[in-house]
Design a protein around this motif. Sequence first.
Motif, PDB file in Angstrom:
ATOM      1  N   ALA A  57       0.836  -0.916  -0.211  1.00  0.00           N
ATOM      2  CA  ALA A  57      -0.512   0.126  -0.010  1.00  0.00           C
ATOM      3  C   ALA A  57       0.856   0.823  -0.139  1.00  0.00           C
ATOM      4  CB  ALA A  57      -1.102   0.156   1.418  1.00  0.00           C
ATOM      5  N   THR A  58       1.366   1.892  -0.936  1.00  0.00           N
ATOM      6  CA  THR A  58       1.865   2.985  -1.116  1.00  0.00           C
ATOM      7  C   THR A  58       1.817   3.694  -3.128  1.00  0.00           C
ATOM      8  OG1 THR A  58       4.312   4.276  -1.111  1.00  0.00           O
ATOM      9  CG2 THR A  58       4.007   2.123  -2.800  1.00  0.00           C
ATOM     10  N   LYS A 104      -1.104   2.870   8.045  1.00  0.00           N
ATOM     11  CA  LYS A 104      -1.330   2.675   6.336  1.00  0.00           C
ATOM     12  C   LYS A 104      -2.311   1.414   6.230  1.00  0.00           C
ATOM     13  CE  LYS A 104       2.095   5.892   5.299  1.00  0.00           C
ATOM     14  NZ  LYS A 104       3.450   6.246   4.406  1.00  0.00           N
ATOM     15  N   ALA A 138       8.360  13.735   3.877  1.00  0.00           N
ATOM     16  CA  ALA A 138       7.467  13.349   2.785  1.00  0.00           C
ATOM     17  C   ALA A 138       7.334  15.689   2.021  1.00  0.00           C
ATOM     18  CB  ALA A 138       6.905  12.880   2.129  1.00  0.00           C
ATOM     19  N   ASP A 154      10.527  16.125  -4.679  1.00  0.00           N
ATOM     20  CA  ASP A 154      11.466  15.798  -3.734  1.00  0.00           C
ATOM     21  C   ASP A 154      12.811  16.552  -4.114  1.00  0.00           C
ATOM     22  OD1 ASP A 154      10.280  13.293  -3.465  1.00  0.00           O
ATOM     23  OD2 ASP A 154      11.403  11.769  -4.949  1.00  0.00           O
ATOM     24  N   GLY A 212      12.813  10.205  -3.313  1.00  0.00           N
ATOM     25  CA  GLY A 212      13.259  11.529  -2.544  1.00  0.00           C
ATOM     26  C   GLY A 212      14.462  12.180  -2.245  1.00  0.00           C
ATOM     27  N   HIS A 239      17.181   0.933   4.079  1.00  0.00           N
ATOM     28  CA  HIS A 239      16.815   0.712   5.142  1.00  0.00           C
ATOM     29  C   HIS A 239      15.529  -0.698   4.687  1.00  0.00           C
ATOM     30  CE1 HIS A 239      15.494   4.170   3.047  1.00  0.00           C
ATOM     31  NE2 HIS A 239      14.317   4.018   3.769  1.00  0.00           N
TER      32      HIS A 239
HETATM   33  P1  ITT Z   1       3.071   6.438   1.125  1.00  0.00           P
HETATM   34  O1  ITT Z   1       3.163   6.910   2.424  1.00  0.00           O
HETATM   35  O2  ITT Z   1       2.635   6.364   0.140  1.00  0.00           O
HETATM   36  O3  ITT Z   1       4.141   5.095   1.012  1.00  0.00           O
HETATM   37  P2  ITT Z   1       5.031   8.666   1.101  1.00  0.00           P
HETATM   38  O4  ITT Z   1       6.374   9.227   0.179  1.00  0.00           O
HETATM   39  O5  ITT Z   1       3.766   9.871   1.667  1.00  0.00           O
HETATM   40  O6  ITT Z   1       4.263   6.867   0.413  1.00  0.00           O
HETATM   41  P3  ITT Z   1       5.913   8.459   3.410  1.00  0.00           P
HETATM   42  O7  ITT Z   1       5.132   9.102   3.940  1.00  0.00           O
HETATM   43  O8  ITT Z   1       6.584   7.182   4.305  1.00  0.00           O
HETATM   44  O9  ITT Z   1       5.756   7.821   2.269  1.00  0.00           O
HETATM   45  O10 ITT Z   1       7.116   9.599   3.229  1.00  0.00           O
HETATM   46  C1  ITT Z   1       8.680   9.190   3.174  1.00  0.00           C
HETATM   47  C2  ITT Z   1       9.745   9.992   2.867  1.00  0.00           C
HETATM   48  O11 ITT Z   1      10.797  10.190   3.127  1.00  0.00           O
HETATM   49  C3  ITT Z   1       9.868  10.067   1.289  1.00  0.00           C
HETATM   50  O12 ITT Z   1       8.427  10.874   0.375  1.00  0.00           O
HETATM   51  C4  ITT Z   1      10.654  10.287   0.592  1.00  0.00           C
HETATM   52  O13 ITT Z   1      11.414  11.620   0.564  1.00  0.00           O
HETATM   53  C5  ITT Z   1      11.426   9.869   1.557  1.00  0.00           C
HETATM   54  N1  ITT Z   1      12.780   8.848   1.862  1.00  0.00           N
HETATM   55  C6  ITT Z   1      12.524   7.554   2.697  1.00  0.00           C
HETATM   56  N2  ITT Z   1      12.527   6.372   1.840  1.00  0.00           N
HETATM   57  C7  ITT Z   1      13.406   6.712   0.919  1.00  0.00           C
HETATM   58  C8  ITT Z   1      14.717   6.425   0.189  1.00  0.00           C
HETATM   59  O14 ITT Z   1      14.283   4.964   0.052  1.00  0.00           O
HETATM   60  N3  ITT Z   1      15.083   7.148  -0.446  1.00  0.00           N
HETATM   61  C9  ITT Z   1      15.072   8.458  -0.395  1.00  0.00           C
HETATM   62  N4  ITT Z   1      14.130   9.148   0.044  1.00  0.00           N
HETATM   63  C10 ITT Z   1      12.947   8.959   1.488  1.00  0.00           C
END
Ligand code: ITT
Length: 260
Positions: A57-58, A104, A138, A154, A212, A239
């Motif tokens: 779910a993303t 989520k 995010a 980003d 990101g 991670h």
């Molecule tokens: P979902 O909630 O729909 O899964 P999202 O992008 O909103 O998507 P998050 O709320 O978990 O997901 O935010 C994670 C943010 O952290 C992501 O948008 C990136 O900016 C950063 N991030 C997380 N993992 C990363 C990775 O592997 N590489 C680079 N940036 C990452």
Amino acid sequence: MEAPNNHVAPAPFDSAQGRLCRLSRGQLAPAPQARRLRDSRLEGGATNRNMRRILIATSNPGKLRDFAGAAAVHGIEIAGIPNFSSLPLVVEDGQTFEENARKKAEEYSRYVSGEIVVADDSGLEVDALNGAPGVHSARYAADEPYLADANTDDEANNARVLRKLENLPVEKRTGRFVCVLAAARDGKTLQTFRGVAEGIILNSARGTNGFGYDPLFYFPQIQKTFAELSAQEKSKYSHRGAAFRQFLDWCEKRISENAI
Ligand code: ITT
């Protein structure tokens, strides 16, 4: 963090059409094609014979690519939740990665009865910024990230990190990516898994892969940023890859104990 308004459907992986992952034994009679796929990939090192596809779910296509990269190493397919883009957004208002990941996974699992659904909440913690952007990764470029109701670009997020760390020497540019992955079924969390990758925040972007903060995140062990790696390579060190491997171990154990 709330999912972005331009909610992106995980179309390339959304090919389930009735043959989506079920990890529970005996619940699913796989289509012949799915069985062939599974058997051929098991030779590549899948962890057990019951696991075929995993529902993620993303709304973030970068995460989906990461999951696909991590899953491929284990001979497993991942898929998006059918019609994910049309589902109501889950408000990510938790104080921790775990709270948001559970929320989520629980909420989205209600739309696919009986299936195990995996969601992650993740982000970058920079020591010199007292752990920011953290759970607000995010939408870090927003004026007040903790109040923002949509993700920010980003590039803008990265630019803000760079501004905040301007002129900081390399030894003070330490940080980590954190991923908490939650597995849920029918609205209840079954288990959570945490993965961490320690690195250095560069003073300019390097690499074009990933998403990101990847172009700023230098991983000393291989002397590359995560944006200089393919999805499969990234999964070895990331991670998300670490959390996903714990999830697979857990699945394997639970299945061998007949517990899921
Ligand atoms: P979902 O909630 O729909 O899964 P999202 O992008 O909103 O998507 P998050 O709320 O978990 O997901 O935010 C994670 C943010 O952290 C992501 O948008 C990136 O900016 C950063 N991030 C997380 N993992 C990363 C990775 O592997 N590489 C680079 N940036 C990452």
